[in-house]
Design an enzyme around this catalytic site. Structure first.
Site, PDB file in Angstrom:
ATOM      1  N   ASP A  57       0.799  -1.223   0.000  1.00 13.57           N
ATOM      2  CA  ASP A  57       0.000   0.000   0.000  1.00 13.57           C
ATOM      3  C   ASP A  57       0.835   1.278   0.000  1.00 13.57           C
ATOM      4  OD1 ASP A  57      -2.440  -1.233  -0.155  1.00 13.57           O
ATOM      5  OD2 ASP A  57      -2.831  -1.212   1.992  1.00 13.57           O
ATOM      6  N   ARG A  82       0.357  -1.819   7.632  1.00  9.68           N
ATOM      7  CA  ARG A  82       0.894  -0.596   7.020  1.00  9.68           C
ATOM      8  C   ARG A  82       1.870   0.147   7.937  1.00  9.68           C
ATOM      9  NH1 ARG A  82      -3.044   3.174   3.726  1.00  9.68           N
ATOM     10  NH2 ARG A  82      -0.977   3.644   2.860  1.00  9.68           N
ATOM     11  N   ARG A 131     -10.053   5.481  11.070  1.00  4.16           N
ATOM     12  CA  ARG A 131      -8.598   5.322  11.044  1.00  4.16           C
ATOM     13  C   ARG A 131      -7.853   6.264  11.993  1.00  4.16           C
ATOM     14  NH1 ARG A 131      -6.511   2.713   6.490  1.00  4.16           N
ATOM     15  NH2 ARG A 131      -7.950   1.083   5.826  1.00  4.16           N
ATOM     16  N   HIS A 160     -11.723   7.026   5.058  1.00  4.73           N
ATOM     17  CA  HIS A 160     -10.822   8.172   5.151  1.00  4.73           C
ATOM     18  C   HIS A 160     -11.552   9.429   4.710  1.00  4.73           C
ATOM     19  CE1 HIS A 160      -6.533   6.165   4.868  1.00  4.73           C
ATOM     20  NE2 HIS A 160      -6.874   6.417   6.109  1.00  4.73           N
ATOM     21  N   CYS A 254      -5.260   9.542  -2.986  1.00  7.64           N
ATOM     22  CA  CYS A 254      -4.492   8.597  -2.179  1.00  7.64           C
ATOM     23  C   CYS A 254      -3.066   8.441  -2.696  1.00  7.64           C
ATOM     24  CB  CYS A 254      -5.172   7.222  -2.170  1.00  7.64           C
ATOM     25  SG  CYS A 254      -6.681   7.148  -1.199  1.00  7.64           S
TER      26      CYS A 254
END
Length: 261
Positions: A57, A82, A131, A160, A254
């Protein structure tokens, strides 16, 4: 930006990720390169972060920090898969000479922060609910010296802030009201009465996961309705195809960490 040379859906940490759905990595790289070339063609400088095996990612570079006035407030990822990305981003910013502030609270960079330098003297909009911890909003305010407005996300598909809201220029936003709590919708309506409102179709097409330089709005080519709204609002819509990266729950924004001196 970080090329998706190792991109794959090896785990599922958001509703868009399905480990049984194959990813064409070569196509993902091709689409990413088209996005990079588009930004360069529009006059922007793109710095490239080296991807690393085992961190699929990393392509979603926006999640690594929030950069305002030459200071990078670093990320601290919620999910273990992550976590190691944070150190790679820190190394990049420090090597580039940015002032880096390490976080003590969980936050995912521009995934959950949006900065508008001309709105109310420079305001940071901050999402929470999935998150980023709300206490990270206070930490960002202290580190970056700008007021932070907390907005509660309530739909896990918009995990997000950058999947539900975007800055169109230095003082105007676009957002999908349904992604936010009733109270947060009222706050947004008060702060931004001239916002471009998106609908559910726009949001599902990742039409809000966009990057704008105040004139050109680069967005997912699937979001045709959003592109029309952008054009009506006076901006130039620039569509790009990121269908492979959408399988990881991300699109244009992103992939782009914005560096603000």
């Amino acid at each position: 930006m970080c090329p998706p040379e190792h991109f794959a859906v090896e785990y599922a940490i958001n509703p868009w990720m399905h480990t049984d759905e194959p990813v064409d990595t070569a196509l993902a790289v091709k689409q990413w390169e088209a996005l990079r070339e588009t930004l360069v063609r529009l006059g922007h400088t793109v710095h490239v972060l080296t991807p690393e095996p085992g961190l699929p990612d990393m392509v979603f570079a926006a999640n690594g920090a929030l950069v305002v006035d030459g200071t990078a407030y670093g990320a601290r990822f919620k999910h273990e898969q992550r976590a190691a990305e944070a150190g790679r981003h820190r190394a990049f910013y420090e090597a580039q000479g940015w002032r880096f502030v390490a976080p003590s609270r969980t936050n995912e960079g521009e995934g959950d922060f949006a900065y508008l330098p001309r709105a109310y003297g420079g305001i940071i909009l901050a999402g929470y609910g999935f998150r980023t911890e709300p206490v990270a909003h206070a930490e960002a305010q202290e580190m970056l010296n700008h007021p932070v407005v907390s907005l509660r996300l309530v739909d896990p598909r918009f995990y997000h802030l950058d999947t539900a809201l975007a800055a169109l220029d230095d003082e105007r936003v676009t957002y999908f009201p349904g992604a936010f709590s009733a109270a947060s919708q009222k706050v947004l309506a008060q702060l931004f009465p001239d916002a471009v409102l998106a609908d559910e179709v726009d949001a599902f097409a990742f039409g809000l996961n966009l990057v704008s330089d105040g004139r050109n709005v680069v967005l997912n080519s699937e979001a045709t309705g959003m592109a029309a709204k952008i054009a009506t609002a006076g901006y130039e819509a620039v569509p790009v195809d990121l269908s492979e990266l959408k399988k990881g729950g991300g699109s244009v924004k992103c992939c782009v960490a914005e560096l603000r001196h």
